[in-house]
Scaffold this motif. Structure first.
Motif, PDB file in Angstrom:
ATOM      1  N   LEU A  32       0.903  -1.302   0.176  1.00 51.02           N
ATOM      2  CA  LEU A  32       0.067  -0.120   0.030  1.00 51.02           C
ATOM      3  C   LEU A  32       0.904   1.181   0.062  1.00 51.02           C
ATOM      4  CD1 LEU A  32      -3.119  -0.655   2.322  1.00 51.02           C
ATOM      5  CD2 LEU A  32      -2.824  -0.798   0.023  1.00 51.02           C
ATOM      6  N   ILE A 101       4.814   3.327  -9.299  1.00 50.21           N
ATOM      7  CA  ILE A 101       3.652   2.883  -9.293  1.00 50.21           C
ATOM      8  C   ILE A 101       2.445   4.010 -10.106  1.00 50.21           C
ATOM      9  CG2 ILE A 101       2.891   3.450  -7.254  1.00 50.21           C
ATOM     10  CD1 ILE A 101       2.054   0.182  -8.804  1.00 50.21           C
ATOM     11  N   LEU A 104       1.862   4.148 -13.771  1.00 53.06           N
ATOM     12  CA  LEU A 104       0.939   3.332 -14.257  1.00 53.06           C
ATOM     13  C   LEU A 104      -0.462   3.705 -14.220  1.00 53.06           C
ATOM     14  CD1 LEU A 104       2.356  -0.282 -13.193  1.00 53.06           C
ATOM     15  CD2 LEU A 104       2.699   0.670 -15.352  1.00 53.06           C
ATOM     16  N   SER A 105      -0.779   4.721 -14.815  1.00 53.61           N
ATOM     17  CA  SER A 105      -2.260   5.347 -14.293  1.00 53.61           C
ATOM     18  C   SER A 105      -3.213   5.091 -15.723  1.00 53.61           C
ATOM     19  CB  SER A 105      -2.126   6.654 -14.010  1.00 53.61           C
ATOM     20  OG  SER A 105      -1.496   7.427 -14.925  1.00 53.61           O
ATOM     21  N   LYS A 106      -2.667   4.518 -16.583  1.00 50.71           N
ATOM     22  CA  LYS A 106      -3.364   4.608 -18.098  1.00 50.71           C
ATOM     23  C   LYS A 106      -4.533   3.506 -17.902  1.00 50.71           C
ATOM     24  CE  LYS A 106      -0.820   6.741 -21.020  1.00 50.71           C
ATOM     25  NZ  LYS A 106       0.077   7.356 -20.004  1.00 50.71           N
ATOM     26  N   LEU A 107      -4.612   2.690 -16.764  1.00 47.70           N
ATOM     27  CA  LEU A 107      -5.640   1.791 -16.823  1.00 47.70           C
ATOM     28  C   LEU A 107      -6.945   2.386 -16.128  1.00 47.70           C
ATOM     29  CD1 LEU A 107      -4.022  -1.392 -15.121  1.00 47.70           C
ATOM     30  CD2 LEU A 107      -5.321  -1.139 -17.092  1.00 47.70           C
ATOM     31  N   ARG A 108      -7.565   3.012 -16.963  1.00 47.94           N
ATOM     32  CA  ARG A 108      -8.838   3.816 -16.582  1.00 47.94           C
ATOM     33  C   ARG A 108      -9.772   3.940 -18.116  1.00 47.94           C
ATOM     34  NH1 ARG A 108      -7.807  10.008 -15.435  1.00 47.94           N
ATOM     35  NH2 ARG A 108      -6.186  10.207 -16.920  1.00 47.94           N
ATOM     36  N   TRP A 109     -10.818   4.474 -17.770  1.00 46.44           N
ATOM     37  CA  TRP A 109     -11.837   4.685 -18.782  1.00 46.44           C
ATOM     38  C   TRP A 109     -11.216   5.416 -19.836  1.00 46.44           C
ATOM     39  CZ3 TRP A 109     -12.391   9.893 -17.954  1.00 46.44           C
ATOM     40  CH2 TRP A 109     -12.146  10.277 -16.658  1.00 46.44           C
TER      41      TRP A 109
ATOM     42  N   GLN C 613     -12.558   4.708 -11.106  1.00 44.37           N
ATOM     43  CA  GLN C 613     -11.805   3.880 -11.849  1.00 44.37           C
ATOM     44  C   GLN C 613     -10.698   4.751 -12.514  1.00 44.37           C
ATOM     45  OE1 GLN C 613     -12.860   0.759 -12.172  1.00 44.37           O
ATOM     46  NE2 GLN C 613     -11.586  -0.078 -13.803  1.00 44.37           N
ATOM     47  N   SER C 614      -9.775   5.192 -11.195  1.00 43.06           N
ATOM     48  CA  SER C 614      -8.936   6.359 -11.633  1.00 43.06           C
ATOM     49  C   SER C 614      -7.865   5.739 -12.253  1.00 43.06           C
ATOM     50  CB  SER C 614      -8.417   6.701 -10.117  1.00 43.06           C
ATOM     51  OG  SER C 614      -7.814   5.779  -9.467  1.00 43.06           O
ATOM     52  N   GLY C 615      -7.353   4.631 -12.377  1.00 39.69           N
ATOM     53  CA  GLY C 615      -6.282   4.140 -13.032  1.00 39.69           C
ATOM     54  C   GLY C 615      -5.071   4.037 -12.294  1.00 39.69           C
ATOM     55  N   TYR C 616      -5.312   4.432 -11.003  1.00 45.57           N
ATOM     56  CA  TYR C 616      -3.858   4.233 -10.186  1.00 45.57           C
ATOM     57  C   TYR C 616      -3.745   3.087  -9.583  1.00 45.57           C
ATOM     58  CZ  TYR C 616      -3.346   9.286 -11.029  1.00 45.57           C
ATOM     59  OH  TYR C 616      -3.231  10.344 -11.702  1.00 45.57           O
ATOM     60  N   VAL C 617      -3.001   2.057  -9.772  1.00 45.12           N
ATOM     61  CA  VAL C 617      -2.738   0.703  -9.264  1.00 45.12           C
ATOM     62  C   VAL C 617      -2.777   0.860  -7.804  1.00 45.12           C
ATOM     63  CG1 VAL C 617      -1.461  -1.313  -9.360  1.00 45.12           C
ATOM     64  CG2 VAL C 617      -1.707   0.043 -11.338  1.00 45.12           C
ATOM     65  N   GLY C 618      -2.101   1.786  -7.477  1.00 43.18           N
ATOM     66  CA  GLY C 618      -2.037   1.911  -5.859  1.00 43.18           C
ATOM     67  C   GLY C 618      -3.320   2.092  -5.299  1.00 43.18           C
ATOM     68  N   TYR C 620      -6.133   1.028  -6.633  1.00 42.97           N
ATOM     69  CA  TYR C 620      -6.904  -0.171  -6.956  1.00 42.97           C
ATOM     70  C   TYR C 620      -6.526  -1.232  -5.676  1.00 42.97           C
ATOM     71  CZ  TYR C 620      -7.936   1.421 -11.465  1.00 42.97           C
ATOM     72  OH  TYR C 620      -8.327   1.917 -12.557  1.00 42.97           O
ATOM     73  N   MET C 621      -5.351  -1.378  -5.354  1.00 43.09           N
ATOM     74  CA  MET C 621      -4.890  -2.206  -4.351  1.00 43.09           C
ATOM     75  C   MET C 621      -5.415  -1.686  -2.836  1.00 43.09           C
ATOM     76  SD  MET C 621      -0.956  -3.458  -5.515  1.00 43.09           S
ATOM     77  CE  MET C 621      -0.352  -1.893  -5.776  1.00 43.09           C
ATOM     78  N   MET C 622      -5.393  -0.682  -2.676  1.00 39.17           N
ATOM     79  CA  MET C 622      -6.112  -0.217  -1.382  1.00 39.17           C
ATOM     80  C   MET C 622      -7.302  -0.492  -1.404  1.00 39.17           C
ATOM     81  SD  MET C 622      -5.700   2.720   0.939  1.00 39.17           S
ATOM     82  CE  MET C 622      -6.770   4.083   1.137  1.00 39.17           C
ATOM     83  N   VAL C 625      -7.775  -4.038  -0.524  1.00 41.92           N
ATOM     84  CA  VAL C 625      -7.415  -4.230   0.846  1.00 41.92           C
ATOM     85  C   VAL C 625      -8.618  -3.990   1.870  1.00 41.92           C
ATOM     86  CG1 VAL C 625      -6.060  -3.927   2.932  1.00 41.92           C
ATOM     87  CG2 VAL C 625      -5.083  -4.250   0.544  1.00 41.92           C
TER      88      VAL C 625
END
Lengths: 109, 481, 639
Positions: A32, A101, A104-109, C613-618, C620-622, C625
């Motif tokens: 986290l 990390i 890696l913010s491309k994973l969104r709408w 769905q912000s795209g920030y992996v962190g 998502y992980m949060m 959890v």
């Protein structure tokens, strides 16, 4: 075999549980709060290993080998995951010159 | 030759063939040929039809055996006029798009839609019905969205989603009824024979009614309609107003009232009120419209409001009036939209204020326009009169005040229709209309056919009425309020 | 022969089709011959019918000829046949329609000769004759309704004949719409008739109605609705304002449709349904009052009008009011008699006015006329006869018919007679005013107009002469017994009123009272003639110009009592506002807004939710959890 079991049982089960919980928590916290993807991967490994240890401990205490089988599965899976994960990280690094990390913010709408 | 399935097959095949034809000239002639062939193929049914209450030319086979779903089509006195209307109007609609350089895909969609419409009118199995119901929606969506003007994508999305929403409610009701029937079946006869409690019928009623009311459309589910009609291409508007909305009214007669009569009884007052308010409301709105197509769109809401009210009055006059008025409305609305399209093409505007005095340049157009207009306002000896008379008589038998308020359409209709005529045809010649030429050739043919039937059905309404009489009597005997 | 009465409407219809299709492609002479010929043929056939009916009447039979063409439509118990009925009433109406109609067709040959729409005009006129003959020939209410609405259409077409003028087109629309208001009444009345009698055939309806009690509420509703229909077609209060505007049409049209025939359809309908009306005394009272009010009001307006056709139009409204007064007081024959005489003299007056307008090169304003009697002698003499006839001066036609109505009114309620008499005085005044302003004094028009003044050709003067003769002798067919006559018309029409006669009040006035009434009204008319002479010929008073502010009453009359403005403010404008309001606020903003609101809700909800769905992996992980912990907590606490 008998020897190992008695050795494992030499430590009280509660200690295993507490130790694994702490280790798992450290892993979660690492995932986290750290921003470096490699460290996050390592934290995930830590979590997996915490679970592995706990499975082994319960397996020994209950005399049921199923837990150990699970441990092997998890280790194999972790190896695969690391392989794929590190490959992804390398690709990300090639593209963004960073292993942060936040990149890696491309994973969104 | 009297094989109903061929009637469905011909447009489908023609749609497939037309898809591959890029040449506009060849495409339109093929489309016309097929449309006329289809019309010709439906004549044996008219001749061979015995005007009694039975279902004729039936065809059915198992479609999905494990679920008991049948493909079941047939003709009775209520579906025959609809069949003739569909197959009669499609050639006119194809012909009316002749001067536009549409490729084969445009005509393919029309043909495909014809198949869907026919399936709706012929279906005797709810599953078949539903398939046709949805099939008809897809081509018209593309016709309107691809060849329309203005904000066509948004408008058609709304139209599609709105009607689809209604259809899904109907689907829920259909599946419920399917589960209720003894041997799981979607058959019309099985649905009608169901002995449902009143409370069930009430929600079934609304599920069906919403689907049909949106399609027709009945106030207050009408707001997709003016936009869609206005911005669709002429052929699309004709298909929508001329034939497609009849699916809704037909659905009321064929499915809603027979399947959920107690529900209909419980809510008929509400629905009648909606219809009658809709007549007055839409007529008043039509007064001041500047866009000719939008004016006709609102007038159409008023007209179909009266037709629906006639259906819900559930008596001989109301139902017969509804059936003949569906045919009449199809004819007149196709004629009116075609005339507006002709004017729009020649003056490059659709705004009433920019028209004027056109009659002095185009006597033929002015004449056919007037006849069709008089049909629409229900002048005696035109078809519209018989329809309006019977419908209002039906309303009168249901309740005097419904007839009085519904009858206001007689006055209000004259106001907005004559306003349309005055603003376009009469007065001094507008700048835009200076170079206008009169209708000729196929334009005259299309409008001439409509004028002929406007007058013919006005003098000889029995041509339609005697077809449906026995079926309507039978329906009324079966389902009594 | 009698089986062929359907030819009477059909022949003009053929004329309509032929003239309509040929348009201006053939010489005007051929169009004129076809146009007039078909009406003449109908007239000849009508004469045959009349003689056949008359022959039957002399033997005491009712003289009905019933021809069933075909069943129009049958729905359940509702059966409607397209069938015709010729009886004494329709036979006379046919003669008026085709006879006066033919004269007016003949007149139009010359009047419209220079118009580009010559063929169209005759086509429309023939169509009118078609519908009008159907109206009177129908043997049931629905066939009557065909004609009833059809003549409305023809009226629309002919008022808007010169459609390039926007206000003419508006006048046409107004006429059609106001007629339609009445038509709705007719339609609803038919539904009530169907409910009460199960049929629309006159025979069945009247036979059953005769056995109904006096004052039955069903009949009350039916007759009131029928009367509403009549007010539309026959221009009574409150639906009279279309008729003066209808003068936008060519003058022969005004003569044929808006004076002689179509506007009397309402009276025909009431006379036809007399049994229904006699059994509803309330309706009769309403009819008498409305008729009288219309008569007075229109006469009041007519006094100050300066447009020659407008004067005649209001005069027509006024005379129609008279007829309704007559119907209301039970003088059915009298009212119908007035229809007949009015057809003669009002057609004559309109055609005369047309002749004047023709000579004056489309000038309709009487202020520009004057002294025309030398230039237009035939027109003058015939119009003079017409004026005398309408003013009710014996022995001209109008005297007899008006007198019969007034006598009945007096017997019914003397107050009605007084108002009727006042109206008659007004009538005499404005008609003589029209005559004097037009034909006497000095010419007030332009020089060019003066040079071109001419008497009209024979096609126009012949109808004038024929109608003038009829206006003189027309009254003799129904001379009252007080004057030594036999009420021949009443006797001829007797079968029509047979069923209702037992309820209707017969004229029981003594001969001396009748003499007195006649004397008073005739004398009054003469006096008004002299008053008008004094004012307009000797003192040469000229009507004031439009802009002149005159006395209140004068202005009120000149401005037509502001009825149009009143309707505009009370009905038209609110409806327009309502239309815009409904469209903008209720439809677009309200209903469509709601529908779009549902769509927008989901779009908005989607927009809101996709923020997660912000795209920030962190992140998502949060979330993962947090969710796992939440599920665990739930599992723990739910046990």
């Amino acid at each position: 075999m008998e020897n190992i079991v008695t050795q494992i049982q030499g430590v009280p089960l509660n200690h295993y549980i507490i130790f694994c919980s702490i280790m798992f928590a450290i892993g979660v916290t690492g995932v986290l709060i750290r921003r470096n993807v490699i460290i996050i991967m390592m934290s995930i490994e830590l979590m997996l290993n915490a679970v592995n240890l706990l499975l082994a401990a319960f397996s020994a205490y209950r005399g049921d080998p199923t837990g150990q089988v699970f441990v092997f599965f998890i280790m194999a899976l972790a190896a695969a995951e690391v392989a794929v994960g590190l490959a992804i990280i390398i690709m990300v690094y090639r593209n963004t010159k960073s292993v942060d990390i936040e990149s890696l913010s491309k994973l969104r709408w | 030759m009297s094989n109903l399935f061929i009637l469905l097959l011909v447009p489908v095949i023609s749609a497939i063939v037309l898809c591959f034809i890029k040449d506009a000239v060849r495409a339109k002639w093929i489309a016309l040929f097929v449309a006329i062939l289809e019309l010709g193929l439906s004549i044996p049914f008219l001749c061979g039809f015995i005007p009694d209450a039975s279902i004729q030319f039936e065809q059915h086979w198992m479609w999905v055996e494990s679920l008991g779903i049948q493909f079941h089509i047939g003709l009775d006195g209520i579906s025959l006029p609809m069949l003739l209307l569909t197959n009669g109007l499609i050639p006119l609609i194809v012909l009316s798009s002749f001067r536009k350089a549409h490729k084969g895909n445009f005509f393919a969609l029309i043909s495909f839609m014809q198949a869907g419409l026919l399936l709706v009118f012929l279906a005797l199995d709810a599953f078949t019905f539903y398939v046709g119901w949805e099939i008809a929606l897809i081509p018209i969506y593309f016709i309107c969205a691809l060849w329309g003007d203005g904000d066509r994508i948004r408008i058609n999305l709304k139209f599609f989603v709105y009607t689809f929403f209604g259809s899904l409610l109907m689907l829920v009701a259909l599946i419920y009824l399917y589960n209720q029937s003894a041997t799981p079946s979607f058959e019309w006869s099985a649905f009608v024979a169901l002995d449902l409690s009143e409370s069930t019928q009430r929600w079934i009623f609304w599920a069906f009614f919403l689907a049909f009311a949106i399609k027709i459309p009945i106030l207050p589910f009408h707001t997709w309609q003016p936009d869609t009609y206005t911005h669709a291409p002429a052929a699309g508007t004709m298909l929508l107003a001329g034939i497609m909305l009849k699916m809704g009214v037909y659905g009321l007669i064929r499915w809603l009232l027979p399947v959920a009569p107690l529900g209909a009884l419980a809510y008929s007052q509400v629905v009648m009120a909606l219809c009658v308010i809709g007549i007055v409301y839409a007529s008043i709105i039509a007064f001041k419209q500047q866009d000719a197509k939008r004016l006709i769109a609102y007038s159409s809401i008023a007209h179909v409001g009266l037709i629906s009210a006639g259906v819900f009055s559930w008596n001989m006059e109301g139902l017969q009036g509804a059936i003949i008025q569906m045919v009449n409305h199809g004819l007149s609305v196709v004629g009116l939209f075609f005339i507006i399209d002709i004017l729009q093409e020649r003056t490059e505007t659709r705004t009433l204020a920019e028209w004027g005095g056109i009659a002095s340049k185009t006597p033929r157009l002015a004449t056919v326009f007037l006849v069709i207009l008089m049909g629409a306002v229900g002048l005696p000896l035109t078809n519209g009169f018989i329809g309006e008379f019977l419908l209002l008589k039906g309303l009168f038998d249901y309740g005097v005040w419904y007839a009085v308020f519904g009858g206001l359409t007689l006055i209000l209709g004259a106001v907005y229709m004559l306003r349309l005529y005055q603003k376009s045809m009469l007065g001094s010649l507008s700048e835009r209309a200076e170079g206008i030429v009169d209708i000729k050739g196929y334009e005259l043919l299309v409008l001439g056919v409509i004028v002929f039937f406007t007058l013919f059905l006005g003098v000889w309404p029995k041509a339609i009425l005697h077809l449906s009489e026995a079926s309507v009597v039978n329906l009324l005997n079966q389902i009594k309020f | 022969m009698s089986e062929l009465i359907w030819l009477i409407p059909l022949i003009p219809f053929i004329g309509f089709v032929v003239n309509g299709l040929m348009g201006n492609r053939v010489p005007k002479a051929i169009t004129a011959i076809i146009g007039c010929g078909v009406v003449l043929a109908s007239f000849v056939l009508s004469l045959f019918v009349y003689f056949e009916v008359a022959a039957a009447r002399t033997t005491g039979a009712s003289g009905e000829i019933y021809v069933h063409l075909f069943d129009w439509f049958t729905v359940g118990k509702l059966q409607v046949a397209l069938s015709f009925l010729a009886d004494p009433l329709s036979a006379i109406m046919l003669l008026i329609i085709t006879g006066v109609g033919f004269l007016i067709h003949l007149y139009s040959c010359s009047y419209m000769a220079s118009d580009t729409g010559f063929g169209k005009f005759f086509a429309y006129l023939n169509l009118f004759i078609f519908f009008m003959t159907i109206l009177v020939l129908g043997s049931n209410y629905l066939v009557m309704f065909i004609g009833w609405e059809g003549v409305g259409l023809c009226s629309y077409l002919l008022i808007g004949f010169w459609f390039k003028n926007g206000s003419y087109a508006s006048a046409a629309k107004k006429a059609f719409v106001m007629n339609r208001i009445g038509d709705l009444g007719f339609l609803i009345a038919m539904f009530f008739i169907l409910e009460a009698f199960g049929s629309l055939e006159y025979g069945t309806v009247f036979a059953e109605a005769a056995s109904m009690p006096m004052g039955s509420s069903t009949l009350l509703v039916i007759t009131l609705l029928l009367f509403v229909a009549a007010t539309g077609k026959s221009a009574q209060i409150p639906l009279f304002t279309w008729l003066p505007d209808a003068m936008a049409g060519p003058t022969p049209v005004s003569a044929l449709i808006h004076a002689a025939t179509m506007v009397t359809a309402g009276i025909y309908m009431v006379v036809r349904s007399n049994i229904l009306f006699t059994l509803s005394p309330v309706t009769m009272e309403v009819m008498a009052v409305v008729g009288l009010a219309t008569a007075l009001l229109a006469a009041f307006i007519a006094i100050t009008q300066t447009d020659i056709k407008k004067v005649l139009a209001y005069s027509t409204v006024s005379q129609l009011g008279y007829m309704f007064l007559g119907l209301g007081v039970g003088a059915f024959t009298g009212a119908f008699f007035h229809v007949l005489t009015h057809a003669f003299f009002k057609a004559l007056l309109f055609l005369g006015a047309g002749s004047v307008i023709h000579a004056m090169h489309d000038e309709q304003d009487m202020r520009q006329m004057g002294g025309l009697r030398k230039a237009l002698p035939i027109t003058f003499i015939t119009m003079f006869i017409g004026t005398i006839a309408i003013s009710g001066i014996p022995p001209f036609a109008g005297f007899f018919s008006k007198d019969e109505i007034l006598a009945h009114a007096f017997q019914h309620q003397p107050v009605l007679w007084v108002v009727g008499f006042l109206t008659a005085l007004c009538t005499a005044f404005y008609m003589f005013r029209l005559l004097y302003l037009t034909f006497f004094g000095k010419f007030r028009g332009t020089e060019t107009q003066k040079q071109h003044l001419h008497e009209s050709p024979w096609q126009m003067t012949l109808p004038l002469i024929v109608l003038a003769v009829l206006s003189v002798v027309g009254g003799f067919i129904n001379i009252p017994e007080a004057l030594g006559g036999h009420h021949s018309l009443a006797a001829f029409l007797a079968p029509i009123f047979e069923a209702g006669s037992m309820h209707a009040e017969a004229l029981t006035l003594s001969h001396s009272t009748e003499y007195l009434l006649m004397g008073v009204s005739a004398g009054g008319a003469l006096i008004m003639g002299f008053v008008a002479y004094n004012r307009y010929v000797r003192k040469e008073t000229r009507p004031t110009a439009d802009t002149d502010a005159s006395s209140g009453l004068h202005k009120l009359s000149y401005r037509k009592l502001y009825v149009d403005e009143f309707y505009d403010a009370l009905i038209v404008q609110p409806l327009k506002k309502l239309s815009v309001g409904f469209y903008k606020y209720v439809d677009r903003l309200g209903i469509d807004g709601f529908v779009n609101g549902i769509g927008n809700f989901f779009i908005g909800a989607g927009k809101g939710i996709r923020q997660w769905q912000s795209g920030y992996v962190g992140f998502y992980m949060m979330m993962m959890v947090v969710s796992v912990i939440a599920i665990l907590l739930y599992a723990v606490f739910s046990i």
